[in-house]
Design a protein around this motif. Sequence first.
Motif, PDB file in Angstrom:
ATOM      1  N   LEU A  44       0.861  -1.185   0.000  1.00 17.07           N
ATOM      2  CA  LEU A  44       0.000   0.000   0.000  1.00 17.07           C
ATOM      3  C   LEU A  44       0.892   1.228   0.000  1.00 17.07           C
ATOM      4  CD1 LEU A  44      -3.149   0.757   2.081  1.00 17.07           C
ATOM      5  CD2 LEU A  44      -1.190   2.291   2.306  1.00 17.07           C
ATOM      6  N   THR A  45       0.583   2.184  -0.881  1.00 14.91           N
ATOM      7  CA  THR A  45       1.325   3.442  -0.936  1.00 14.91           C
ATOM      8  C   THR A  45       0.444   4.578  -0.449  1.00 14.91           C
ATOM      9  OG1 THR A  45       2.699   2.728  -2.793  1.00 14.91           O
ATOM     10  CG2 THR A  45       2.506   5.095  -2.420  1.00 14.91           C
ATOM     11  N   THR A  46       0.977   5.398   0.457  1.00 13.69           N
ATOM     12  CA  THR A  46       0.275   6.596   0.905  1.00 13.69           C
ATOM     13  C   THR A  46       0.918   7.811   0.246  1.00 13.69           C
ATOM     14  OG1 THR A  46       1.691   6.702   2.871  1.00 13.69           O
ATOM     15  CG2 THR A  46      -0.443   5.640   3.122  1.00 13.69           C
ATOM     16  N   LEU A  47       0.107   8.584  -0.478  1.00 14.42           N
ATOM     17  CA  LEU A  47       0.548   9.833  -1.101  1.00 14.42           C
ATOM     18  C   LEU A  47      -0.268  10.964  -0.484  1.00 14.42           C
ATOM     19  CD1 LEU A  47       0.904   9.076  -4.926  1.00 14.42           C
ATOM     20  CD2 LEU A  47       2.736   9.621  -3.310  1.00 14.42           C
ATOM     21  N   PHE A  59      -4.591   4.090   7.970  1.00 11.29           N
ATOM     22  CA  PHE A  59      -4.426   3.290   6.754  1.00 11.29           C
ATOM     23  C   PHE A  59      -3.149   2.460   6.830  1.00 11.29           C
ATOM     24  CE2 PHE A  59      -7.564   5.810   4.202  1.00 11.29           C
ATOM     25  CZ  PHE A  59      -8.218   4.734   3.622  1.00 11.29           C
ATOM     26  N   GLU A  60      -2.072   3.059   7.309  1.00 11.49           N
ATOM     27  CA  GLU A  60      -0.814   2.321   7.415  1.00 11.49           C
ATOM     28  C   GLU A  60      -0.920   1.199   8.438  1.00 11.49           C
ATOM     29  OE1 GLU A  60       2.295   5.162   8.061  1.00 11.49           O
ATOM     30  OE2 GLU A  60       2.105   6.028   6.047  1.00 11.49           O
ATOM     31  N   VAL A  70       3.913  -1.083   3.653  1.00 10.74           N
ATOM     32  CA  VAL A  70       3.523   0.296   3.398  1.00 10.74           C
ATOM     33  C   VAL A  70       4.730   1.092   2.932  1.00 10.74           C
ATOM     34  CG1 VAL A  70       2.599   2.423   4.396  1.00 10.74           C
ATOM     35  CG2 VAL A  70       1.691   0.209   5.134  1.00 10.74           C
ATOM     36  N   ILE A  71       4.548   1.857   1.852  1.00  7.26           N
ATOM     37  CA  ILE A  71       5.543   2.829   1.417  1.00  7.26           C
ATOM     38  C   ILE A  71       4.818   4.144   1.188  1.00  7.26           C
ATOM     39  CG2 ILE A  71       7.051   1.113   0.363  1.00  7.26           C
ATOM     40  CD1 ILE A  71       5.962   1.929  -2.370  1.00  7.26           C
ATOM     41  N   ILE A 102      -3.261   2.522  -3.778  1.00  8.12           N
ATOM     42  CA  ILE A 102      -2.738   3.855  -3.454  1.00  8.12           C
ATOM     43  C   ILE A 102      -3.792   4.625  -2.670  1.00  8.12           C
ATOM     44  CG2 ILE A 102      -1.940   6.065  -4.384  1.00  8.12           C
ATOM     45  CD1 ILE A 102      -0.989   4.533  -6.869  1.00  8.12           C
ATOM     46  N   VAL A 103      -3.375   5.173  -1.536  1.00  6.16           N
ATOM     47  CA  VAL A 103      -4.238   6.043  -0.731  1.00  6.16           C
ATOM     48  C   VAL A 103      -3.734   7.466  -0.927  1.00  6.16           C
ATOM     49  CG1 VAL A 103      -5.090   6.585   1.564  1.00  6.16           C
ATOM     50  CG2 VAL A 103      -4.604   4.204   0.946  1.00  6.16           C
ATOM     51  N   ILE A 104      -4.591   8.344  -1.417  1.00  4.26           N
ATOM     52  CA  ILE A 104      -4.157   9.701  -1.759  1.00  4.26           C
ATOM     53  C   ILE A 104      -4.973  10.749  -1.021  1.00  4.26           C
ATOM     54  CG2 ILE A 104      -5.625   9.683  -3.828  1.00  4.26           C
ATOM     55  CD1 ILE A 104      -3.559  11.601  -5.119  1.00  4.26           C
ATOM     56  N   ARG A 105      -4.278  11.722  -0.457  1.00  5.57           N
ATOM     57  CA  ARG A 105      -4.910  12.951   0.050  1.00  5.57           C
ATOM     58  C   ARG A 105      -4.291  14.110  -0.714  1.00  5.57           C
ATOM     59  NH1 ARG A 105      -5.894  14.748   6.232  1.00  5.57           N
ATOM     60  NH2 ARG A 105      -7.570  13.264   5.851  1.00  5.57           N
TER      61      ARG A 105
END
Length: 306
Positions: A44-47, A59-60, A70-71, A102-105
Amino acid sequence: MELYHVLGAKQFNRKMLDEIFDITRSMEDVVEAGGSDRYANKVLTTLFFEPSTRTRLSFESAMSRLGGKVIGTENAAQFSSTIKGETLEDTIRVVSAYSDVIVIRHTDIGAAERAAAVATVPIINAGDGAGEHPSQALLDLYTIQKEIGRLDDLNIVMIGDLANGRTVHSLCYLLTNYHNIHISFTAPENVQIPSTVKKYLDEKGITYVEEYDLAKVAANADVLYQTRIQKERFMSLDEYEKARGQYIIDRDILGFMKQDSIILHPLPRAGEIAVEVDQDPRAAYFRQAQNGLYIRMALIQKCFNR
């Protein structure tokens, strides 16, 4: 029910919500048991182009408790190639190759939809400017069901910065899936609920009022949903000062409330709920934040099990 991208609250119907909440309840058991390794081969990538504590970390934590990796970056506006002029679309194209979700804010309304248009993996909207915040609304709704025991026949008061409150917008959209919902909007004059939200509620047959007297509407409320006046969304300090501090839930407001009602807040708070309220059993906002972990675990599972 299959779920690919999670972009906005309008994409969910009641059947989908029931299924997600069933999975969410099972995730509470997964956490209690110490987690799972079911997604050990997933990333899972957090942006996050805007600051976040609860959303990013939950989320992480959700991915970690499901066994995945997680990255990402918590300040993508500065610590990604965006600062070099790269477009959001190009960033998503590249990051898709490294990720399974991908989780994006982002600061811009509609950024999640732009990301989804080019992504080759699921996109989860973790907040797009003053637009929407669907995972927050899902955990809000789950908390109401868990605390009160129902999602029909509710009287909900939404308080604070309703113009910029993306959590409020998304929660309003989700509530249209239920029966006999009445919403009171209590906000300073310069941050009233947008006409687009009211139009959607009208189309779905949801009744609502705009009421400036918080004590009046608190007396019949099942849920008080307080929000922060978002200083970062205002064009001038004067406009922010006009809105700040007008509506505070304190001991006096508690005195007007029903004993079986609850107080929610998406957090962070900035003085709009007095600390003295924290000890009241109706103060559910920290339990609400805990539910964010379970909801986000459920969303990750749905995205992978499509």
